[in-house]
Write a protein that holds these residues in place. Sequence first.
Motif, PDB file in Angstrom:
ATOM      1  N   ALA A  44       0.854  -1.184   0.000  1.00  8.46           N
ATOM      2  CA  ALA A  44       0.000   0.000   0.000  1.00  8.46           C
ATOM      3  C   ALA A  44       0.888   1.231   0.000  1.00  8.46           C
ATOM      4  N   ALA A  45       1.731   1.322  -1.004  1.00  9.57           N
ATOM      5  CA  ALA A  45       2.631   2.464  -1.108  1.00  9.57           C
ATOM      6  C   ALA A  45       1.817   3.712  -1.404  1.00  9.57           C
ATOM      7  N   PRO A  46       2.088   4.789  -0.675  1.00  8.96           N
ATOM      8  CA  PRO A  46       1.434   6.049  -1.032  1.00  8.96           C
ATOM      9  C   PRO A  46       1.824   6.429  -2.458  1.00  8.96           C
ATOM     10  N   LEU A  47       0.909   7.022  -3.183  1.00  8.82           N
ATOM     11  CA  LEU A  47       1.151   7.359  -4.580  1.00  8.82           C
ATOM     12  C   LEU A  47       2.409   8.204  -4.745  1.00  8.82           C
ATOM     13  N   GLY A  48       2.611   9.165  -3.867  1.00  8.32           N
ATOM     14  CA  GLY A  48       3.799  10.012  -3.948  1.00  8.32           C
ATOM     15  C   GLY A  48       5.087   9.216  -3.838  1.00  8.32           C
ATOM     16  N   ASP A  49       5.105   8.243  -2.930  1.00 11.71           N
ATOM     17  CA  ASP A  49       6.291   7.389  -2.780  1.00 11.71           C
ATOM     18  C   ASP A  49       6.499   6.532  -4.016  1.00 11.71           C
ATOM     19  N   ALA A  50       5.425   5.988  -4.550  1.00 14.18           N
ATOM     20  CA  ALA A  50       5.528   5.145  -5.741  1.00 14.18           C
ATOM     21  C   ALA A  50       6.046   5.942  -6.936  1.00 14.18           C
ATOM     22  N   LEU A  51       5.616   7.194  -7.040  1.00  9.74           N
ATOM     23  CA  LEU A  51       6.067   8.039  -8.145  1.00  9.74           C
ATOM     24  C   LEU A  51       7.560   8.346  -8.067  1.00  9.74           C
ATOM     25  N   GLU A  52       8.117   8.313  -6.871  1.00 10.01           N
ATOM     26  CA  GLU A  52       9.535   8.619  -6.687  1.00 10.01           C
ATOM     27  C   GLU A  52      10.450   7.411  -6.886  1.00 10.01           C
ATOM     28  N   LEU A  53       9.890   6.221  -7.011  1.00 12.73           N
ATOM     29  CA  LEU A  53      10.717   5.022  -7.170  1.00 12.73           C
ATOM     30  C   LEU A  53      11.457   5.029  -8.502  1.00 12.73           C
ATOM     31  N   PRO A  54      12.712   4.589  -8.480  1.00 15.65           N
ATOM     32  CA  PRO A  54      13.392   4.369  -9.762  1.00 15.65           C
ATOM     33  C   PRO A  54      12.664   3.251 -10.520  1.00 15.65           C
ATOM     34  N   THR A  55      12.696   3.316 -11.823  1.00 19.22           N
ATOM     35  CA  THR A  55      11.995   2.332 -12.653  1.00 19.22           C
ATOM     36  C   THR A  55      12.417   0.909 -12.308  1.00 19.22           C
ATOM     37  N   SER A  56      13.703   0.693 -12.071  1.00 16.56           N
ATOM     38  CA  SER A  56      14.180  -0.666 -11.765  1.00 16.56           C
ATOM     39  C   SER A  56      13.587  -1.190 -10.463  1.00 16.56           C
ATOM     40  N   ASP A  57      13.467  -0.337  -9.444  1.00 15.27           N
ATOM     41  CA  ASP A  57      12.852  -0.760  -8.181  1.00 15.27           C
ATOM     42  C   ASP A  57      11.370  -1.037  -8.369  1.00 15.27           C
ATOM     43  N   ARG A  58      10.690  -0.173  -9.121  1.00 12.68           N
ATOM     44  CA  ARG A  58       9.275  -0.382  -9.376  1.00 12.68           C
ATOM     45  C   ARG A  58       9.043  -1.703 -10.092  1.00 12.68           C
ATOM     46  N   ASP A  59       9.853  -1.978 -11.121  1.00 15.70           N
ATOM     47  CA  ASP A  59       9.710  -3.223 -11.867  1.00 15.70           C
ATOM     48  C   ASP A  59       9.962  -4.436 -10.988  1.00 15.70           C
ATOM     49  N   TRP A  60      10.967  -4.348 -10.107  1.00 12.46           N
ATOM     50  CA  TRP A  60      11.252  -5.465  -9.199  1.00 12.46           C
ATOM     51  C   TRP A  60      10.069  -5.703  -8.270  1.00 12.46           C
ATOM     52  N   LEU A  61       9.533  -4.621  -7.711  1.00 12.72           N
ATOM     53  CA  LEU A  61       8.393  -4.763  -6.808  1.00 12.72           C
ATOM     54  C   LEU A  61       7.191  -5.387  -7.518  1.00 12.72           C
ATOM     55  N   LEU A  62       6.943  -4.973  -8.747  1.00  9.13           N
ATOM     56  CA  LEU A  62       5.810  -5.534  -9.486  1.00  9.13           C
ATOM     57  C   LEU A  62       6.008  -7.025  -9.746  1.00  9.13           C
TER      58      LEU A  62
ATOM     59  N   GLY B 135       3.679 -10.144  -8.088  1.00  8.60           N
ATOM     60  CA  GLY B 135       3.116 -11.253  -8.859  1.00  8.60           C
ATOM     61  C   GLY B 135       3.482 -12.602  -8.268  1.00  8.60           C
ATOM     62  N   GLN B 136       4.737 -12.742  -7.852  1.00  7.94           N
ATOM     63  CA  GLN B 136       5.181 -13.995  -7.242  1.00  7.94           C
ATOM     64  C   GLN B 136       4.442 -14.259  -5.938  1.00  7.94           C
ATOM     65  N   GLN B 137       4.282 -13.217  -5.139  1.00  5.95           N
ATOM     66  CA  GLN B 137       3.599 -13.372  -3.849  1.00  5.95           C
ATOM     67  C   GLN B 137       2.133 -13.734  -4.044  1.00  5.95           C
ATOM     68  N   ARG B 138       1.488 -13.097  -5.002  1.00  6.51           N
ATOM     69  CA  ARG B 138       0.077 -13.416  -5.263  1.00  6.51           C
ATOM     70  C   ARG B 138      -0.077 -14.864  -5.710  1.00  6.51           C
TER      71      ARG B 138
END
Length: 63
Positions: free
Chosen positions: A24-42, A46-49
């Motif tokens: 439940a990342a706040p939108l502002g925090d998510a917007l500040e993520l580097p693309t590589s971190d965002r992609d890893w989290l996504l 998926g793996q966790q789900r």
Amino acid sequence: MTLETWREGLFQLCWHQHGGSGLAAPLGDALELPTSDRDWLLERIGQQRAHEAKALEKAAKRR
């Protein structure tokens, strides 16, 4: 990356199902993520789900 892909990624990072699990990342925090971190989290989300779905399926079979 398309705008739709970018938007979907932000949604997945920020969405938190009521009473459920997930990030439940706040939108502002998510917007500040580097693309590589965002992609890893996504990918990890998926793996966790998938892991949780298997656990639920296994539990349902035990009943």
